[in-house]
Structures are given as structure tokens and as C-alpha cells.
Write a protein that holds these residues in place. Sequence first.
Motif, mmCIF file in Angstrom:
data_model
loop_
_atom_site.group_PDB
_atom_site.id
_atom_site.type_symbol
_atom_site.label_atom_id
_atom_site.label_comp_id
_atom_site.label_asym_id
_atom_site.label_seq_id
_atom_site.Cartn_x
_atom_site.Cartn_y
_atom_site.Cartn_z
ATOM 1 N N GLN A 54 -1.938 -0.437 7.858
ATOM 2 C CA GLN A 54 -2.472 -0.657 6.360
ATOM 3 C C GLN A 54 -2.753 -1.627 6.136
ATOM 4 O O GLN A 54 -3.526 -2.256 5.673
ATOM 5 C CB GLN A 54 -1.377 0.448 5.452
ATOM 6 C CG GLN A 54 -1.383 1.755 5.651
ATOM 7 C CD GLN A 54 -2.986 2.189 5.278
ATOM 8 O OE1 GLN A 54 -3.558 1.897 4.420
ATOM 9 N NE2 GLN A 54 -3.251 3.092 6.126
ATOM 10 N N VAL A 108 0.939 -1.151 -0.071
ATOM 11 C CA VAL A 108 -0.101 0.099 -0.032
ATOM 12 C C VAL A 108 0.998 1.304 -0.185
ATOM 13 O O VAL A 108 0.622 2.242 -0.597
ATOM 14 C CB VAL A 108 -1.014 -0.057 1.220
ATOM 15 C CG1 VAL A 108 -1.757 1.379 1.391
ATOM 16 C CG2 VAL A 108 -2.019 -1.131 1.109
ATOM 17 N N LEU A 109 1.862 1.252 0.890
ATOM 18 C CA LEU A 109 2.796 2.594 0.922
ATOM 19 C C LEU A 109 3.592 2.682 -0.288
ATOM 20 O O LEU A 109 3.621 3.847 -0.450
ATOM 21 C CB LEU A 109 3.601 2.328 2.260
ATOM 22 C CG LEU A 109 3.098 2.231 3.630
ATOM 23 C CD1 LEU A 109 4.153 2.049 4.595
ATOM 24 C CD2 LEU A 109 2.116 3.680 3.675
ATOM 25 N N ALA A 136 9.561 1.849 -0.032
ATOM 26 C CA ALA A 136 8.784 1.994 1.193
ATOM 27 C C ALA A 136 8.675 0.388 1.834
ATOM 28 O O ALA A 136 8.711 0.258 2.846
ATOM 29 C CB ALA A 136 7.476 2.708 0.879
ATOM 30 N N THR A 158 7.853 3.207 9.245
ATOM 31 C CA THR A 158 7.429 2.626 8.077
ATOM 32 C C THR A 158 6.770 1.342 8.304
ATOM 33 O O THR A 158 5.620 1.070 7.940
ATOM 34 C CB THR A 158 8.624 2.617 6.761
ATOM 35 O OG1 THR A 158 9.220 3.810 6.708
ATOM 36 C CG2 THR A 158 7.913 1.963 5.689
ATOM 37 N N VAL A 180 -2.838 11.554 -1.470
ATOM 38 C CA VAL A 180 -2.455 10.079 -0.924
ATOM 39 C C VAL A 180 -1.111 10.010 -0.470
ATOM 40 O O VAL A 180 -0.608 9.573 0.624
ATOM 41 C CB VAL A 180 -2.895 8.989 -1.914
ATOM 42 C CG1 VAL A 180 -2.440 7.753 -1.162
ATOM 43 C CG2 VAL A 180 -4.322 9.191 -2.146
ATOM 44 N N SER A 181 0.066 10.515 -1.384
ATOM 45 C CA SER A 181 1.349 10.390 -1.257
ATOM 46 C C SER A 181 1.515 11.297 -0.130
ATOM 47 O O SER A 181 2.623 10.814 1.045
ATOM 48 C CB SER A 181 2.126 10.823 -2.543
ATOM 49 O OG SER A 181 3.463 10.832 -2.269
ATOM 50 N N THR A 212 -5.329 4.144 -2.706
ATOM 51 C CA THR A 212 -4.460 3.493 -3.673
ATOM 52 C C THR A 212 -4.863 2.463 -4.667
ATOM 53 O O THR A 212 -4.048 2.104 -5.461
ATOM 54 C CB THR A 212 -3.150 2.957 -2.950
ATOM 55 O OG1 THR A 212 -3.820 1.867 -2.046
ATOM 56 C CG2 THR A 212 -2.730 3.848 -1.771
ATOM 57 N N PHE A 245 0.942 9.727 3.527
ATOM 58 C CA PHE A 245 1.658 8.936 4.048
ATOM 59 C C PHE A 245 3.143 9.333 4.200
ATOM 60 O O PHE A 245 3.715 8.981 5.492
ATOM 61 C CB PHE A 245 1.796 7.454 3.212
ATOM 62 C CG PHE A 245 0.743 6.681 3.044
ATOM 63 C CD1 PHE A 245 0.098 5.885 4.233
ATOM 64 C CD2 PHE A 245 -0.358 6.527 2.055
ATOM 65 C CE1 PHE A 245 -0.937 5.280 4.363
ATOM 66 C CE2 PHE A 245 -1.454 5.772 2.164
ATOM 67 C CZ PHE A 245 -1.903 5.172 3.300
ATOM 68 N N MET A 302 -5.694 7.167 -8.580
ATOM 69 C CA MET A 302 -4.135 6.702 -9.109
ATOM 70 C C MET A 302 -3.874 7.315 -10.208
ATOM 71 O O MET A 302 -2.581 7.528 -10.725
ATOM 72 C CB MET A 302 -3.972 5.078 -9.032
ATOM 73 C CG MET A 302 -4.105 4.534 -7.457
ATOM 74 S SD MET A 302 -3.044 5.689 -6.461
ATOM 75 C CE MET A 302 -1.330 4.823 -6.434
ATOM 76 N N ARG A 332 2.706 1.737 -3.402
ATOM 77 C CA ARG A 332 1.737 2.280 -4.265
ATOM 78 C C ARG A 332 1.470 3.843 -4.230
ATOM 79 O O ARG A 332 1.627 4.584 -5.239
ATOM 80 C CB ARG A 332 0.349 1.525 -4.182
ATOM 81 C CG ARG A 332 0.552 0.405 -5.072
ATOM 82 C CD ARG A 332 -0.697 -0.292 -5.246
ATOM 83 N NE ARG A 332 -1.946 0.462 -6.036
ATOM 84 C CZ ARG A 332 -1.603 0.218 -7.368
ATOM 85 N NH1 ARG A 332 -1.037 -0.508 -8.020
ATOM 86 N NH2 ARG A 332 -2.776 0.782 -8.099
ATOM 87 N N ALA A 333 1.422 3.876 -2.851
ATOM 88 C CA ALA A 333 0.767 5.499 -2.543
ATOM 89 C C ALA A 333 2.020 6.388 -2.713
ATOM 90 O O ALA A 333 1.931 7.522 -3.245
ATOM 91 C CB ALA A 333 0.396 5.277 -0.827
ATOM 92 N N LEU A 334 3.280 6.201 -2.339
ATOM 93 C CA LEU A 334 4.505 6.779 -2.570
ATOM 94 C C LEU A 334 5.273 6.471 -3.938
ATOM 95 O O LEU A 334 6.162 7.436 -4.306
ATOM 96 C CB LEU A 334 5.489 6.678 -1.464
ATOM 97 C CG LEU A 334 4.779 6.865 0.003
ATOM 98 C CD1 LEU A 334 5.889 6.397 0.926
ATOM 99 C CD2 LEU A 334 4.636 8.249 0.226
ATOM 100 N N GLY A 335 4.617 5.681 -4.841
ATOM 101 C CA GLY A 335 5.451 5.450 -5.936
ATOM 102 C C GLY A 335 6.791 4.954 -6.098
ATOM 103 O O GLY A 335 7.434 5.164 -6.777
ATOM 104 N N ARG A 343 -3.295 11.614 -6.435
ATOM 105 C CA ARG A 343 -2.443 10.831 -6.041
ATOM 106 C C ARG A 343 -1.319 11.450 -5.183
ATOM 107 O O ARG A 343 -0.736 10.746 -4.273
ATOM 108 C CB ARG A 343 -1.830 10.130 -7.402
ATOM 109 C CG ARG A 343 -0.788 9.059 -7.103
ATOM 110 C CD ARG A 343 -0.110 8.786 -8.607
ATOM 111 N NE ARG A 343 1.028 7.626 -8.247
ATOM 112 C CZ ARG A 343 1.114 6.642 -8.924
ATOM 113 N NH1 ARG A 343 0.545 6.357 -9.710
ATOM 114 N NH2 ARG A 343 2.140 5.736 -8.531
#
Lengths: 193, 193
Positions: free
Chosen positions: B153, A157-158, A167, B146, B116-117, B101, B120, B107, A160-163, B113
Amino acid sequence: MTAEARRILIEAAQELYAANGVAATTPREVLARSGVGQGSLYHHFPSKRDLAAAAVAQTVDDTLGSAAATLDGADEPERRIADYLERPRAATAGCRVGRLTADPVVMGDETLRGEVSRYFAELIELVARAFTEQGLDAAAARDRATTAVAVIQGGYVLSRALGDDAAMRAAVRGLLELLEPAPTGPDERSRHE
Amino acid sequence: MTAEARRILIEAAQELYAANGVAATTPREVLARSGVGQGSLYHHFPSKRDLAAAAVAQTVDDTLGSAAATLDGADEPERRIADYLERPRAATAGCRVGRLTADPVVMGDETLRGEVSRYFAELIELVARAFTEQGLDAAAARDRATTAVAVIQGGYVLSRALGDDAAMRAAVRGLLELLEPAPTGPDERSRHE
């Protein structure tokens, strides 16, 4: 030939589900990707639901099989757990099974939802077995296994969220540091439990 | 009146996004739920994207604010971290931000996006600060934060998959047991780091 067509259809569905989810994938797309004839599709899978049930079950079996190969190995349990956690993962793509918990078609269908539930119940069981071998009692091993599986799912999830796959790696490093405080002797370990 | 209508529209969108996601929510549904006039909607939010950007940003601000209230408190850092981890959560419903996400509209949109980034990145920062206060160096605190955010999550993913909030509680218990081995004195703690 007919079993082969079935296998090819399931593989095509698995790939499309991994890329786009079950809800967004049509039988027509599966057909086009598979290259088999339309008659084969409707013979093996009369409905979209039949195809989804077979493809999701196959993904769960594949993924559990690969986890078991690491977690039920011959190495020390510490090593097997670390190997499982540190496995290379395309984290920004998300977990093929975990992402299904956000798929409306999967969550709205008892059979499909049952497959997702089976995956996580069996995965937690596999990880818990390794922690039990380390000397944890059953309840503590189960809690710790749930934590470990949550770190991987949360890592997806992290990421994906942070690209960024970093993470996932940070989440795993943080857990390993808690699991393996240096130095690791039996006396040291017993103080944590 | 006009700022009030804007606030009511954003709240209605937040509630519908939490229930059904952004992709599946239409401006018409937001309008119906809010009870404000159609003119207000198009005045404040000319496009679905404008409304989504405002509502998702508000959800991120609300959720970060509530996390900061616990994590930046006056108690010992151990206590604040445990309070944050053990906060009651409607886990089978999923995280309001984490679920985004898996939302194709979110996304696929750089602004959404980015929100969301931001969530986190700032949440990990908040948790890392508390671990730093416990004496961890910056890199170790960041990894451990993290891990902690991933456990929450992942706990949501597991609770949704298994249809049971108990998975979240087990994941958190397993992490707390690793964070707080009994007995917890400063000497004991220093051996883990």
C-alpha cells in the motif's frame, strides 16, 4: 502585521487541508478560519492555487523538519530509525502529505504535485542516510529506506481502512522485528546484508 | 439477459471507480459506459449507493481472489510470499481498493467502508497464513503480514507521489532482502525469529 497575516492564512489552510483535503477547501473557508481580512487574503494569495502552493510547501517543510530532528540526531542509527518508526501517529486520520496523493487538485497541479514528490524524495534520503551509517551500501540503504517509508504510508492506509491505529503499530512492529533480530551484535548483523 | 445487464453495469462501475473514484462517478456515466438501458440500471440498482455497494464488493472479491490464488498455492511459503510481493502492479495508478480509503463517499458510508475493511482484514489473514507456515507464531505472523501489506500500500502511495513505479519495486526489494537474507537455510532462518 502583513507577514503575520500571511502566516495565519497559511496555518488555517494547512489545518483545513489536513481535515478535508485541498480539493474540498475553499478560500472562503480559509478566510473564515483565519480571522484575517479578505483584503489580506487576496493581497498575499491572488488565487486559490497560490494559497495551496504556500500551504502545501509549509506542510512539507514542517513534516520533513520534524523527521530530520529524529533521523539526524546523535543517537545510534538503529535507535534513530526505531524512534522515527515508532513515533506516535494519529494513524486513522491519515498522513497529511500522503493523503494529498489522492487529492485531484494536488495531483492535477504540477507545483503541488512537485511538493508532494519533494517530500517523499527527501524523506527517503533522510532514512537512507541512517541505514548507510549502519553499514549498508547506498543501493541497499535506499531500498530499505523506501521500504520503511512505505510501511508508514501503508500503515496509514491500513489504519484508515480498518478504523484502528493498531494496524500502524502492527506494521511498525513487524518491520522492527525484521530490522532488529535478537541478539544484535555486529557479527549477527553482517549476516543479514 | 437481466443477470447479464447487472454484470455489465457492475463492470462499468468498477472501471470508472478505478479511474476516478466513487465520489466523482455518476450513475449517468456508468450507464453510458455500460451501454445497457436506463430501465435496467434502476431495476438492478435503485440508488447510486446500491450500485456502489455491488461494484466495490465485486472489486474486493476479485482482488482477494487473485491474491489467494498466489498466496494459497502449492509452492513453498517463501516463494508464494515473494510471488505476491513481486507481482507486476501499475503502481502509479494506485491500488483499486487502497485508494478508496481517500474517497469521501466510501469513507462516509458504513457498507462501503465495511467492504474496504473486509479486504484488508482478509488480505492480512492470507499473508499471515503463509508466514505461519514458515514457522512464525500467530502474533508474529500477523505483525509481519501487516508489514508486508503496508509495504504494498505504501509502495502505491510513493509511486503515485514520485510518478514512478520504481518506488514500488524498491520498497518490495527492501522487504525481500529483510525476509530472505542470503544464504537461506533453516538454521539461518531460525535466528531471525
